[in-house]
Motif scaffolding. Structure first.
Motif, PDB file in Angstrom:
ATOM      1  N   ALA A 101      37.992  38.916  62.607  1.00 14.57           N
ATOM      2  CA  ALA A 101      36.322  39.787  62.314  1.00 14.57           C
ATOM      3  C   ALA A 101      35.434  39.418  61.083  1.00 14.57           C
ATOM      4  N   LEU A 102      34.360  40.095  61.661  1.00 14.76           N
ATOM      5  CA  LEU A 102      33.339  39.453  60.645  1.00 14.76           C
ATOM      6  C   LEU A 102      32.975  39.958  59.359  1.00 14.76           C
ATOM      7  N   LYS A 103      33.907  41.229  59.441  1.00 18.22           N
ATOM      8  CA  LYS A 103      33.655  41.769  57.764  1.00 18.22           C
ATOM      9  C   LYS A 103      34.762  42.659  58.150  1.00 18.22           C
ATOM     10  N   PHE A 104      35.981  42.776  56.542  1.00 22.38           N
ATOM     11  CA  PHE A 104      36.950  43.027  56.390  1.00 22.38           C
ATOM     12  C   PHE A 104      37.346  44.047  55.770  1.00 22.38           C
ATOM     13  N   ARG A 105      37.876  44.859  55.419  1.00 23.81           N
ATOM     14  CA  ARG A 105      39.149  45.144  54.098  1.00 23.81           C
ATOM     15  C   ARG A 105      39.988  44.152  54.271  1.00 23.81           C
ATOM     16  N   TYR A 106      40.430  44.090  52.212  1.00 19.43           N
ATOM     17  CA  TYR A 106      41.253  43.073  51.885  1.00 19.43           C
ATOM     18  C   TYR A 106      42.711  42.839  51.830  1.00 19.43           C
ATOM     19  N   VAL A 107      42.888  42.093  52.196  1.00 21.81           N
ATOM     20  CA  VAL A 107      44.114  42.597  52.351  1.00 21.81           C
ATOM     21  C   VAL A 107      45.232  41.191  51.642  1.00 21.81           C
ATOM     22  N   PRO A 108      45.927  41.758  50.743  1.00 27.01           N
ATOM     23  CA  PRO A 108      46.390  40.944  49.412  1.00 27.01           C
ATOM     24  C   PRO A 108      47.615  39.946  49.865  1.00 27.01           C
ATOM     25  N   GLU A 109      47.271  38.761  49.004  1.00 28.87           N
ATOM     26  CA  GLU A 109      47.932  37.854  49.731  1.00 28.87           C
ATOM     27  C   GLU A 109      48.651  37.435  47.983  1.00 28.87           C
ATOM     28  N   ILE A 110      49.755  37.465  48.297  1.00 37.29           N
ATOM     29  CA  ILE A 110      50.693  36.923  46.972  1.00 37.29           C
ATOM     30  C   ILE A 110      49.543  35.162  46.737  1.00 37.29           C
ATOM     31  N   GLY A 111      49.598  35.535  45.262  1.00 30.20           N
ATOM     32  CA  GLY A 111      48.871  34.406  44.079  1.00 30.20           C
ATOM     33  C   GLY A 111      46.843  34.627  43.731  1.00 30.20           C
ATOM     34  N   ASP A 112      46.677  35.510  44.416  1.00 31.25           N
ATOM     35  CA  ASP A 112      45.805  35.894  44.728  1.00 31.25           C
ATOM     36  C   ASP A 112      45.041  36.876  43.214  1.00 31.25           C
ATOM     37  N   LEU A 113      44.159  36.480  42.733  1.00 28.76           N
ATOM     38  CA  LEU A 113      43.331  36.880  42.058  1.00 28.76           C
ATOM     39  C   LEU A 113      42.594  38.192  42.203  1.00 28.76           C
ATOM     40  N   VAL A 114      42.776  39.377  41.428  1.00 24.25           N
ATOM     41  CA  VAL A 114      42.306  40.597  41.939  1.00 24.25           C
ATOM     42  C   VAL A 114      41.736  41.036  40.530  1.00 24.25           C
ATOM     43  N   VAL A 115      40.481  41.905  40.353  1.00 20.13           N
ATOM     44  CA  VAL A 115      40.309  42.644  39.737  1.00 20.13           C
ATOM     45  C   VAL A 115      40.299  44.367  40.072  1.00 20.13           C
ATOM     46  N   GLY A 116      40.435  44.738  39.361  1.00 18.90           N
ATOM     47  CA  GLY A 116      41.198  46.755  39.932  1.00 18.90           C
ATOM     48  C   GLY A 116      41.214  47.329  38.781  1.00 18.90           C
ATOM     49  N   ARG A 117      41.220  48.542  38.806  1.00 23.34           N
ATOM     50  CA  ARG A 117      40.897  49.941  38.829  1.00 23.34           C
ATOM     51  C   ARG A 117      41.915  50.494  38.528  1.00 23.34           C
ATOM     52  N   ILE A 118      42.867  51.408  37.773  1.00 23.42           N
ATOM     53  CA  ILE A 118      44.177  51.974  37.146  1.00 23.42           C
ATOM     54  C   ILE A 118      43.476  53.497  37.660  1.00 23.42           C
ATOM     55  N   LEU A 119      44.073  53.563  39.239  1.00 24.83           N
ATOM     56  CA  LEU A 119      44.181  55.323  39.467  1.00 24.83           C
ATOM     57  C   LEU A 119      44.955  56.484  39.375  1.00 24.83           C
ATOM     58  N   GLU A 120      45.807  55.501  38.233  1.00 27.59           N
ATOM     59  CA  GLU A 120      46.738  56.831  38.400  1.00 27.59           C
ATOM     60  C   GLU A 120      48.118  56.059  37.405  1.00 27.59           C
ATOM     61  N   VAL A 121      48.904  56.655  36.298  1.00 34.09           N
ATOM     62  CA  VAL A 121      50.090  56.111  35.539  1.00 34.09           C
ATOM     63  C   VAL A 121      50.952  56.814  36.290  1.00 34.09           C
ATOM     64  N   GLN A 122      52.127  56.532  36.112  1.00 29.29           N
ATOM     65  CA  GLN A 122      53.445  56.842  36.561  1.00 29.29           C
ATOM     66  C   GLN A 122      54.348  57.317  35.557  1.00 29.29           C
TER      67      GLN A 122
END
Lengths: 349, 245
Positions: A103-124
């Motif tokens: 696709a020309l534009k798509f949502r991110y699909v995680p793969e092993i080894g990817d460096l990602v920046v993330g934001r904490i949503l919830e603490v369990q």
């Protein structure tokens, strides 16, 4: 009564080749409406090597296997052959006998080894839920972070009770995708000094597909105008963090050059690693961080993939624009000009 | 003028359609804007993403949800339509049902796809424009669809005979004046096939007229698909060229 004349709609260039201009339905001989729907569906993209769109038959040849972005059509007659139909707008990619549509534009699909920046949503109780712009939020286990006090320290129930002292809701972090479950849920880890909590900078998002995969997704740039060094974390998921450079504690040793034992190093690192307090950032550095953020945003908006080379070239072009006395945001075209200048630079080598 | 409608079109003429993809650069995954005559609709799609509430979690497929917002200035009278307005809810259900069957939801278990439609101007065929805008936004978001969903309206003049004594032709793509004047229906098809995914009619019409109306609507849908397809290809080509540089 005054006569009001409304200006005609501007001519739409896209309709040029269309003889009917998409406005009338042809009549056939007996005055019925010509049913365009009866015509077989076109397979334009395949011939031109260009784009396929949803509902377009990619192939009727049964030798191909269907991959992502395609589905099998219902046979017209029972037991008839099925054709592979596109379900996305994008380009065809062939891997041996596997046909898939990118696709020309798509949502991110995680793969092993990817460096990602993330934001904490919830603490369990023993984990965090992290937003990484994927269809599902990722998990970060308490056991997959560096606990203060060294890598060899045993995880205790006190750590579980103090889980918010490491990461709390809204915190930004850089991590690596460690494992994927069967249904694509990602589990992250920050068990390296390269990863961890982010501070001293700005967060921005671009489309996930606009970040080119590189050897290293953490760039350190020397900025002009007294901005000093700036770190850029280009998450593969399209989340980007640009921060003031901090000297990483590497295993090669401390500032004096003598090597520190790994456990000692961990202790030193851990004291600052989960701090929520920003360092003092000079106005010059702030300006350069903002400039880099604008460059990355402009690159992505103009459809140019972001990588190390383009960030550098774009930054240079932005500086030249700045030296000409033009301010960012003074007109809407500045970003476009910078991107074009950067592309010219790349072509010239 | 003989045989022309109040806005100068013939019975089988569509209004000018202008569409655009990737119109919003905010956190929507896909966005689109469509103008069908003076009906103007903006659409944003988010997803597949984590469902916003527990009830929306389906173990084996994605949930499609739809939000419709009428701008207060969109119609002839200034009306504020809230979340619980009948008209809003009807549109939401229609769009949600239509796309649930067209999106390949089984690929995204336990996630949610949100279609939010903003109606900026109404001039007849609001539902049709919403469906068309949603199709474009879903394509822009890279969400797999079986095919385009194209919608179009058709109306039927209530007079039994026209000037020549023949039964009058149905009118394709009615505008606001016609819509308030004569019975009309909205039909949505899967691509340019004759498979109907949505059919909506709010007035009464003689049963023998219905078939002709649907037929005209379906061929209108095929035309709409061609126009949307052209824009998607143009947009895609432009995007590929930028990336190839």
């Amino acid at each position: 009564m005054p006569i009001q004349i409304i200006a005609p709609a501007p001519f739409v260039a896209a309709d040029e080749e269309d003889d009917e201009g998409g406005v009338s339905l042809g009549l056939d001989n007996d005055g019925d409406i010509a049913m365009d729907g009866d015509a077989p569906r076109r397979t334009v993209g395949r011939q031109t090597g260009g784009i396929v769109t949803p509902g377009e038959v990619v192939t009727e040849d049964p030798q191909w296997m269907r991959g992502h972005g395609t589905y099998l059509s219902q046979p017209l007659v029972p037991g008839g052959s099925q054709s592979i139909v596109s379900s996305l707008a994008g380009t065809i990619s062939k891997t041996n006998k596997l046909l898939s549509i990118r696709a020309l534009k798509f949502r991110y699909v995680p793969e092993i080894g990817d460096l990602v920046v993330g934001r904490i949503l919830e603490v369990q109780t023993k984990r965090w839920r992290v937003d990484i712009a994927a269809p599902h939020s990722a998990t970060l286990l308490l056991s997959s972070i560096n606990l203060p006090g060294g890598i060899l320290r045993k995880r205790t129930s006190t750590d579980e009770l103090q889980i918010r002292t490491f990461f709390s809701e809204g915190d930004l972090l850089v991590a690596e995708v460690q494992t994927l479950s069967n249904d694509g849920l990602a589990s992250l880890h920050t068990r390296s000094l390269k990863y961890g909590k982010l501070r001293n900078g700005v967060f921005m998002t671009i489309d996930a597909g606009m970040v080119r995969r590189m050897k290293s997704h953490v760039l350190t740039m020397n900025t002009s105008n007294g901005g000093g060094e700036v770190d850029i974390y280009l998450g593969v998921n399209g989340y980007i963090y640009i921060a003031k450079h901090t000297t990483p504690l590497t295993e090669s040793g401390g500032p004096e050059g003598k090597s520190v034992s790994i456990t000692r190093l961990e202790e030193e690192a851990s004291e600052a690693i989960y701090s929520n307090v920003n360092e003092e950032i000079s106005p010059e550095t702030r300006a350069e961080i903002a400039r880099i953020a604008c460059v990355i945003g402009a690159l992505a908006r103009n459809g140019v993939k972001v990588d190390e080379e383009m960030v550098h070239l774009g930054y240079e072009a932005a500086l030249e624009e700045f030296l000409q006395g033009l301010e960012w945001g003074s007109d809407g075209e500045a970003g476009k000009r910078v991107v074009e200048a950067a592309l010219v630079k790349r072509r010239e080598g | 003028m003989e045989g022309l409608r109040n806005d100068g079109r013939r019975w089988n003429e569509l209004r000018r359609i202008h569409c655009q993809l990737s119109t919003s650069s905010t956190n929507a995954d896909g966005s689109s804007y469509i103008e069908q005559g003076f009906t103007k609709v903006l659409c944003n799609v988010t997803g597949p993403a984590e469902p916003s509430s527990r009830q929306k979690v389906k173990q084996d497929s994605a949930t499609v949800s739809c939000e419709v917002y009428f701008a207060a200035f969109s119609g002839t009278d200034r009306i504020k339509r809230g979340r619980n307005d009948k008209k809003v809810q009807e549109l939401q259900t229609a769009i949600q049902k239509t796309f649930s069957s067209i999106i390949l939801t089984h690929l995204f278990s336990r996630s949610e796809i949100t279609i939010s439609v903003h109606i900026l101007s109404q001039d007849g065929g609001t539902l049709a424009a919403c469906i068309n805008a949603a199709t474009l936004a879903l394509i822009d978001a890279g969400i797999p669809l079986k095919d385009y969903v194209c919608a179009c309206t058709a109306g039927q003049s209530t007079s039994i005979f026209d000037n020549e004594g023949a039964s009058p032709d149905p009118w394709l793509d009615v505008n606001y004046l016609e819509e308030s004047d004569i019975p009309s229906l909205t039909v949505a098809t899967v691509g340019d096939s004759e498979k109907i995914v949505a059919l909506n009619m709010e007035n009464k019409v003689r049963i023998e007229k219905l078939e002709a109306m649907i037929a005209v609507g379906i061929s209108g849908c095929a035309k709409v698909r061609a126009i949307m397809d052209k824009e998607v290809r143009r947009h895609g080509k432009q995007k590929l060229e930028a990336q190839g540089e």
